[in-house]
Motif scaffolding. Structure first.
Motif, PDB file in Angstrom:
ATOM      1  N   PHE A  45     -27.716 -38.405  10.535  1.00 59.15           N
ATOM      2  CA  PHE A  45     -28.635 -37.336  10.903  1.00 59.15           C
ATOM      3  C   PHE A  45     -28.016 -35.960  10.728  1.00 59.15           C
ATOM      4  O   PHE A  45     -28.735 -34.981  10.480  1.00 59.15           O
ATOM      5  N   SER A  46     -26.696 -35.844  10.831  1.00 57.83           N
ATOM      6  CA  SER A  46     -26.070 -34.550  10.557  1.00 57.83           C
ATOM      7  C   SER A  46     -26.177 -34.209   9.073  1.00 57.83           C
ATOM      8  O   SER A  46     -26.451 -33.057   8.707  1.00 57.83           O
ATOM      9  N   LEU A  47     -25.989 -35.213   8.211  1.00 60.90           N
ATOM     10  CA  LEU A  47     -26.169 -34.978   6.774  1.00 60.90           C
ATOM     11  C   LEU A  47     -27.619 -34.652   6.446  1.00 60.90           C
ATOM     12  O   LEU A  47     -27.907 -33.771   5.620  1.00 60.90           O
ATOM     13  N   GLY A 276     -36.871 -30.104  15.840  1.00 60.99           N
ATOM     14  CA  GLY A 276     -35.652 -30.560  15.181  1.00 60.99           C
ATOM     15  C   GLY A 276     -34.422 -30.335  16.043  1.00 60.99           C
ATOM     16  O   GLY A 276     -33.528 -31.179  16.106  1.00 60.99           O
ATOM     17  N   ALA A 277     -34.378 -29.192  16.740  1.00 66.46           N
ATOM     18  CA  ALA A 277     -33.239 -28.896  17.627  1.00 66.46           C
ATOM     19  C   ALA A 277     -33.188 -29.891  18.784  1.00 66.46           C
ATOM     20  O   ALA A 277     -32.112 -30.390  19.149  1.00 66.46           O
ATOM     21  N   TYR A 278     -34.343 -30.193  19.371  1.00 64.91           N
ATOM     22  CA  TYR A 278     -34.384 -31.166  20.466  1.00 64.91           C
ATOM     23  C   TYR A 278     -33.993 -32.551  19.961  1.00 64.91           C
ATOM     24  O   TYR A 278     -33.300 -33.301  20.656  1.00 64.91           O
ATOM     25  N   PHE A 279     -34.430 -32.891  18.747  1.00 69.05           N
ATOM     26  CA  PHE A 279     -34.080 -34.179  18.135  1.00 69.05           C
ATOM     27  C   PHE A 279     -32.570 -34.310  18.019  1.00 69.05           C
ATOM     28  O   PHE A 279     -31.993 -35.350  18.345  1.00 69.05           O
ATOM     29  N   VAL A 280     -31.903 -33.245  17.560  1.00 74.14           N
ATOM     30  CA  VAL A 280     -30.452 -33.262  17.408  1.00 74.14           C
ATOM     31  C   VAL A 280     -29.771 -33.442  18.763  1.00 74.14           C
ATOM     32  O   VAL A 280     -28.878 -34.292  18.930  1.00 74.14           O
TER      33      VAL A 280
END
Length: 471
Positions: A45-47, A276-280
């Motif tokens: 997920f970081s990639l 997306g920020a919350y997902f991370v």
């Protein structure tokens, strides 16, 4: 002097016994698998976040969360039913029913995947428009999302069935690592060449990897069944399995909503970038769940057999070792989050470092939930899925109401707080019910409050086993 000399020897012997203990080896091996899985998921997920960019990754996180939730709904509770049935019927020397349950699970899972996949295809655009989420409307996006849903649903069942029948290595290691590793190679290549990645491509690569997992696991199940059972005529108890499946399905659906709906709701109430920020942050916080998921994996393979056969000494020993491991995970994990949480977020991109406190709040909730051990799975695998369903349903309702009341004003920090409060309350309630209904306590509370670790008086492995199997 004698006592002083004997103390190191005693400690040394105990350590040696623990190292040579097969149960401890199984727990450690499973935990190492989950650690590897957490590292691979983190890399994946970081990639994806770096290769896709803030907005595209935000859209991906919304669709991925929604489709992952629908996959669990489509599995109709069969992933849990096969784990319970296989151990239950083989311990009672009824291999025909075990084979029948396996085939029943495949049929229901495939049917559910196709039905939910068709509904997703039809309602894709309309559902996103209703939720005020403007994902680019392309038929290729629909096809990629539906394909991922169908194959991921089959993988949920095949992984659990393979774990129960073949073993954890072929079941969980294959599922957790294979498709993610393929996706990592693809995303790393795109990032290396500077080529932007679209979410359609990510879902397509995910689907290809999952197809490989399903095929290899189905093959291993067929081979193991022939060796272990041979040619046995399958027997079916459709009425019993259908009723149990309905309860497991509702419980699993509510649990999946607890796991995946937050990102979708934030995308609806705020915007894709916030989603997306919350997902991370949630994925990093869920490292606790991934780590303790190793204990869940080990528990679903070993505990049902001990519980149904009433092997109380072995059951107590297993639960005690699991609780010790859980305590170490919680303490070490929270220390890492508090000390290096902002650096972990920056791996996904420098823009995500601002969400440190969101990560800390979510980590507190997931850590305390992890401290509860495998209480949810124990309730569902020992015939108390109805009670679990009620608890999870209440938690989902509270979370949804809380999001609509808090998120518009306080943003994702408020969302994280709502999630943490609901998770902690749910964990405490599940622990109480697990002690009362099953006689077991897999949490770290067993170090402070004694647990009997014994099925209640009058418990039978399965009341339905007294009935004649229906052809």
């Amino acid at each position: 002097m004698t006592e002083t000399a004997q103390t190191p020897t005693t400690i040394k012997l105990r350590v040696k016994e623990l190292v040579n203990n097969k149960v401890a080896q199984g727990i450690v091996g499973t935990m190492l698998l989950k650690v590897c899985s957490a590292v691979v998921a983190f890399a994946l997920f970081s990639l994806a976040a770096r290769a896709a960019g803030l907005e595209e990754f935000g859209y991906f996180s919304i669709v991925f969360s929604a489709v992952s939730m629908l996959s669990i709904v489509a599995a109709a509770g069969q992933e849990l039913q096969i784990v319970r049935c296989w151990n239950e019927y083989l311990s009672e020397n009824r291999p025909g029913l075990a084979i029948g349950a396996l085939r029943f699970g495949w049929l229901v899972t495939l049917s559910g995947a196709l039905i939910i996949g068709l509904l997703l295809w039809v309602l894709f655009d309309k559902g996103l428009e209703t939720a005020n989420i403007s994902v680019p409307h392309q038929w290729t996006m629909h096809a990629a999302a539906v394909s991922f849903l169908i194959v991921n649903t089959l993988c949920l069942y095949s992984a659990h069935a393979t774990r129960a029948i073949v073993g954890i290595r072929m079941g969980d290691a294959n599922y957790e690592l294979t498709w993610r590793s393929i996706a990592i190679v693809f995303l790393a290549a795109c990032l290396w060449t500077g080529r932007p990645v679209q979410m359609i491509e990510i879902f397509t690569v995910f689907t290809v990897g999952l197809v490989l997992v399903v095929v290899t696991q189905a093959w291993s199940i067929v081979r193991q069944v022939k060796v272990e059972i041979g040619n046995v005529k399958p027997l079916y108890k459709l009425r019993e399995w259908s009723g149990r499946s309905a309860r497991l399905w509702l419980a699993a659906a509510m649990e999946s909503a607890n796991q995946h709906m937050e990102v979708f709701l934030i995308g609806m109430l705020l915007d894709p970038i916030a989603a997306g920020a919350y997902f991370v942050a949630a994925r990093l916080a869920n490292a606790f769940a991934l780590a303790t998921g190793g204990l869940y994996t080990f528990a679903t393979r070993r505990v049902p057999k001990l519980y149904f056969s009433r092997d109380i000494p072995a059951l107590k020993h297993t639960l005690h070792l699991m609780a010790i491991t859980t305590l170490l995970i919680v303490v070490c994990g929270m220390s890492v989050v508090l000390l290096a949480g902002d650096y972990m977020l920056m791996i996904f991109g420098s823009a995500y470092a601002d969400y440190y406190w969101v990560l800390v709040i979510l980590a507190i909730g997931t850590a305390l939930t992890a401290a509860n051990g495998a209480a949810p799975s124990f309730l569902m695998l020992t015939g108390h899925e109805g009670r679990y369903m009620v608890i999870v349903t209440i938690s989902v309702i509270l979370r949804v109401v809380g999001f609509f009341l808090v998120v518009p004003t306080y943003g994702i920090l408020g969302a994280a707080t709502v999630t943490m409060v609901v998770m902690v309350g749910m964990a405490l309630l599940l622990n109480v019910y697990c002690r009362v209904l099953t006689g077991m306590d897999p949490s770290i509370l067993r170090f402070f409050i004694e647990s009997p670790d014994e099925p209640p008086a009058g418990f039978k492995p399965s009341e339905e086993l007294a009935e004649s199997p229906r052809p």
